[in-house]
Design a protein around this motif. Sequence first.
Motif, PDB file in Angstrom:
ATOM      1  N   HIS A 171       4.505   1.023 -19.146  1.00 50.53           N
ATOM      2  CA  HIS A 171       4.901   0.840 -17.747  1.00 50.53           C
ATOM      3  C   HIS A 171       3.647   0.543 -16.920  1.00 50.53           C
ATOM      4  O   HIS A 171       2.518   0.780 -17.366  1.00 50.53           O
ATOM      5  N   MET A 172       3.858   0.022 -15.725  1.00 52.93           N
ATOM      6  CA  MET A 172       2.761  -0.380 -14.844  1.00 52.93           C
ATOM      7  C   MET A 172       2.782   0.474 -13.582  1.00 52.93           C
ATOM      8  O   MET A 172       3.586   0.220 -12.672  1.00 52.93           O
ATOM      9  N   PRO A 173       1.931   1.472 -13.472  1.00 47.56           N
ATOM     10  CA  PRO A 173       1.868   2.239 -12.226  1.00 47.56           C
ATOM     11  C   PRO A 173       1.114   1.457 -11.149  1.00 47.56           C
ATOM     12  O   PRO A 173      -0.033   1.044 -11.351  1.00 47.56           O
ATOM     13  N   ILE A 174       1.766   1.220 -10.025  1.00 49.81           N
ATOM     14  CA  ILE A 174       1.196   0.456  -8.906  1.00 49.81           C
ATOM     15  C   ILE A 174       1.069   1.381  -7.703  1.00 49.81           C
ATOM     16  O   ILE A 174       2.005   2.133  -7.385  1.00 49.81           O
ATOM     17  N   CYS A 175      -0.084   1.316  -7.045  1.00 53.13           N
ATOM     18  CA  CYS A 175      -0.320   2.138  -5.850  1.00 53.13           C
ATOM     19  C   CYS A 175       0.139   1.397  -4.602  1.00 53.13           C
ATOM     20  O   CYS A 175      -0.100   0.188  -4.457  1.00 53.13           O
ATOM     21  N   VAL A 176       0.777   2.132  -3.693  1.00 51.58           N
ATOM     22  CA  VAL A 176       1.204   1.605  -2.398  1.00 51.58           C
ATOM     23  C   VAL A 176       0.658   2.545  -1.324  1.00 51.58           C
ATOM     24  O   VAL A 176       0.909   3.757  -1.373  1.00 51.58           O
ATOM     25  N   SER A 177      -0.078   1.992  -0.373  1.00 49.74           N
ATOM     26  CA  SER A 177      -0.742   2.796   0.665  1.00 49.74           C
ATOM     27  C   SER A 177       0.030   2.699   1.971  1.00 49.74           C
ATOM     28  O   SER A 177       0.489   1.617   2.372  1.00 49.74           O
ATOM     29  N   PHE A 178       0.117   3.863   2.651  1.00 50.46           N
ATOM     30  CA  PHE A 178       0.784   3.964   3.960  1.00 50.46           C
ATOM     31  C   PHE A 178      -0.211   4.573   4.951  1.00 50.46           C
ATOM     32  O   PHE A 178      -0.795   5.624   4.682  1.00 50.46           O
ATOM     33  N   ASP A 190       0.161  -1.280   3.743  1.00 51.88           N
ATOM     34  CA  ASP A 190      -0.961  -2.160   3.435  1.00 51.88           C
ATOM     35  C   ASP A 190      -1.839  -2.379   4.670  1.00 51.88           C
ATOM     36  O   ASP A 190      -1.914  -3.488   5.216  1.00 51.88           O
ATOM     37  N   PRO A 191      -2.538  -1.348   5.143  1.00 50.95           N
ATOM     38  CA  PRO A 191      -3.397  -1.520   6.323  1.00 50.95           C
ATOM     39  C   PRO A 191      -4.617  -2.365   5.989  1.00 50.95           C
ATOM     40  O   PRO A 191      -5.176  -2.282   4.892  1.00 50.95           O
ATOM     41  N   VAL A 198      -8.691   2.944  12.777  1.00 48.18           N
ATOM     42  CA  VAL A 198      -8.029   3.681  13.856  1.00 48.18           C
ATOM     43  C   VAL A 198      -6.895   4.564  13.344  1.00 48.18           C
ATOM     44  O   VAL A 198      -6.217   5.208  14.146  1.00 48.18           O
ATOM     45  N   MET A 199      -6.671   4.603  12.025  1.00 44.60           N
ATOM     46  CA  MET A 199      -5.561   5.417  11.516  1.00 44.60           C
ATOM     47  C   MET A 199      -5.951   6.889  11.492  1.00 44.60           C
ATOM     48  O   MET A 199      -7.134   7.254  11.396  1.00 44.60           O
TER      49      MET A 199
END
Length: 415
Positions: A171-178, A190-191, A198-199
């Motif tokens: 499987h392919m673990p993909i990171c998603v950023s918030f 995806d900032p 400024v986050m």
Amino acid sequence: MKETPLSNCERRFLLRAIEERKRLDGRQTYDYRNIRISFGTDYGCCIVELGKTRVLGQVSCELVAPKLNRATEGILFFNLELSQMAAPAFEPGRYLNLFLKIYLFKIHFQVWQIRVDLHLLNHDGNIIDAASIAAVVALCHFRRPDVSVQGDEVTLYTPEERDPVPLSIHHMPICVSFAFFQQGTYLLVDPNEREERVMDGLLVIAMNKHREICTIQSSGGIMLLKDQVLRCSKIAGVKVAEITELIQKALENDQKVRKEGGKFGFAESIANQRITAFKMEKATIDTSDVEEKAEEIIAEAEPPSEVVSKPVLWTPGTAQIGEGVENSWGDLEDSEKEDDDEGGSDEAILLDSIKMDTGIEVSDIGSQDSEEEEMIILEPDKNPKKIRTQTTSVKQEKAPNKKPVKRRKKKRAAN
């Protein structure tokens, strides 16, 4: 080199735009930037572009002795290099290392050690997502050499002798950023680099296409509610499925080109316009009916007029052909005409005064510059007289507080 801080105006502008559900690059709240994947000539080499963030991935392998306490496990090693070429604010020689003990393949008291080197080429925000995609793509694209074991002898074959073997990736673990703003009130996916400045906090969720969460990481010190985390996980599931499909298509296209014997590599993935701006593809031009078309154009065109305009000479050095506005280049302007009139009247007044004093008619002795002129006047039964007159130029007569000076000198006649 320290990072240049944002000004208060920029910070307020970014936060105000986020409150209005707007982003500087025109994306929506949950939109990713464009993802572009290109492969090198060797297996396991790729470049992933997430917007302007670029990461180079390279995979290598070797046979090593296993650890004593883990004799049946191979080694997966990750190395991320953050150089100043990507951003001047990065410290020189900064690396992030990660070791994973996994079961890869055991070959007669030897195991495979897989090394994944990631180099950040350009930083424009969201390094984690770009690096995770580059690592997964490089591992899926990599091929290890084939081996065979006969007794105690281990034979390692070159790519010319046997085809390399791909790694077994389930499987392919993909990171998603918030990114969160205003203490979690607003959320962005995806900032980019300016939005990261400024986050208030960052939440990273690693997930595969089966919606299985591999890891969750929160940073920034903000408190998130359960509903917020669940909402982010649902968004991550959709994004991971899209990215996984994109990766699989890129791998299939590269494999197809290699089998067909086509051109591949980084040089082929770059557009021609970026290498040579004036390079154009050859285009065939049909010139069989050029003469016929030329005759049709000449027949349909209006005949030229028979009247030929003659040049008109207004002043020396200027001419006019055809109709148009009269050329006044050689004429004097009004201001120059007034200056000439004033100069002529001043000289006339000066000559009149000389005539009244001497009683003799005096010729025009005016000149352009201020100078003295001597004139001898002969009269009957009288000695000759010499008169010196001084005339002033027109420019000196214009001065309000200066008046023309008249001088007369008499010299006695010599015996």
